[in-house]
Design a protein around this motif. Structure first.
Motif, PDB file in Angstrom:
ATOM      1  N   ARG A  89      17.811  61.883  45.691  1.00  0.00           N
ATOM      2  CA  ARG A  89      17.515  63.331  45.708  1.00  0.00           C
ATOM      3  C   ARG A  89      17.592  63.873  47.131  1.00  0.00           C
ATOM      4  O   ARG A  89      18.151  64.946  47.368  1.00  0.00           O
ATOM      5  CB  ARG A  89      16.153  63.618  45.086  1.00  0.00           C
ATOM      6  N   LEU A  92      21.289  64.027  48.076  1.00  0.00           N
ATOM      7  CA  LEU A  92      21.986  65.196  47.508  1.00  0.00           C
ATOM      8  C   LEU A  92      21.557  66.487  48.198  1.00  0.00           C
ATOM      9  O   LEU A  92      22.384  67.377  48.416  1.00  0.00           O
ATOM     10  CB  LEU A  92      21.768  65.276  46.001  1.00  0.00           C
ATOM     11  N   MET A 119      22.909  59.028  42.670  1.00  0.00           N
ATOM     12  CA  MET A 119      23.365  60.397  42.968  1.00  0.00           C
ATOM     13  C   MET A 119      24.266  60.899  41.844  1.00  0.00           C
ATOM     14  O   MET A 119      24.107  62.026  41.364  1.00  0.00           O
ATOM     15  CB  MET A 119      24.107  60.452  44.306  1.00  0.00           C
ATOM     16  N   LEU A 122      22.241  61.756  38.781  1.00  0.00           N
ATOM     17  CA  LEU A 122      21.522  63.033  38.928  1.00  0.00           C
ATOM     18  C   LEU A 122      22.462  64.226  38.792  1.00  0.00           C
ATOM     19  O   LEU A 122      22.105  65.243  38.184  1.00  0.00           O
ATOM     20  CB  LEU A 122      20.808  63.084  40.283  1.00  0.00           C
ATOM     21  N   LEU A 123      23.665  64.117  39.349  1.00  0.00           N
ATOM     22  CA  LEU A 123      24.626  65.219  39.253  1.00  0.00           C
ATOM     23  C   LEU A 123      24.996  65.507  37.803  1.00  0.00           C
ATOM     24  O   LEU A 123      25.193  66.659  37.421  1.00  0.00           O
ATOM     25  CB  LEU A 123      25.891  64.894  40.051  1.00  0.00           C
ATOM     26  N   ASP A 125      23.149  64.415  35.113  1.00  0.00           N
ATOM     27  CA  ASP A 125      21.975  64.287  34.254  1.00  0.00           C
ATOM     28  C   ASP A 125      22.181  63.167  33.233  1.00  0.00           C
ATOM     29  O   ASP A 125      21.974  63.338  32.036  1.00  0.00           O
ATOM     30  CB  ASP A 125      21.642  65.617  33.561  1.00  0.00           C
ATOM     31  N   LEU A 146      21.444  69.428  40.713  1.00  0.00           N
ATOM     32  CA  LEU A 146      21.210  68.356  39.763  1.00  0.00           C
ATOM     33  C   LEU A 146      21.557  68.792  38.344  1.00  0.00           C
ATOM     34  O   LEU A 146      21.163  69.859  37.893  1.00  0.00           O
ATOM     35  CB  LEU A 146      19.751  67.905  39.818  1.00  0.00           C
TER      36      LEU A 146
END
Length: 162
Positions: A89, A92, A119, A122-123, A125, A146
């Motif tokens: 997080r 990013l 990463m 998260l981008l 989901d 995100l």
């Protein structure tokens, strides 16, 4: 904008100081192959790399390929928050700040497992997925947020084990 996340090429065996591990000959070949594949389709306006030697050597393949193609020099930013055990997080967030600072529309980021898988997860989901050595994945989004990215392409270098 495009965010291209790439894992470094094959590196030497683990040692006490992980940050100084070099790419192997195969790792250098992998980095060059991926750089060539990516640069055939994308024009980065910012390169970002971890301070670790193997990531620096991998991003150098992009710089060399750009130079060989007589393409404009692309700025390189060394980012401490994309080392192997970094918080994805925070990584990013730092990339988002760089994107705004450089007004970048295509960023190539060279870093490491495990941070790169998290990463990417998260981008999108989604759960993290392992990146192969010197694998690059292209994410498209209006800005680095995100869960709002779409994966557009993957580049996996096929290099002999010799």
């Amino acid at each position: 904008m495009h965010l291209i996340l790439m894992r470094h090429g094959e590196a030497e065996p683990y040692q006490a100081n992980d940050a100084v591990r070099n790419l192997t000959t195969r790792g250098v070949a992998q980095a060059h192959l991926t750089a060539q594949q990516v640069l055939e389709k994308y024009q980065p306006d910012l390169l970002v790399a971890s301070p670790y030697v193997r990531a620096q050597q991998t991003v150098a393949a992009f710089q060399e390929t750009l130079s060989q193609k007589a393409l404009p020099l692309v700025p390189l930013h060394i980012l401490d928050s994309i080392t192997p055990d970094a918080d994805p997080r925070i990584a990013l967030d730092a990339l988002s700040e760089l994107q705004a600072q450089y007004s970048a529309q295509c960023i190539v980021v060279v870093c490491h497992m495990n941070v790169i898988a998290y990463m990417a997860g998260l981008l999108l989901d989604e759960d993290p997925e392992v990146f192969g050595l010197a694998e690059a994945r292209v994410f498209e989004q209006s800005m680095i947020l995100l869960g709002l990215s779409v994966e557009k392409a993957r580049f996996v270098p096929l290099v002999d084990h010799h």
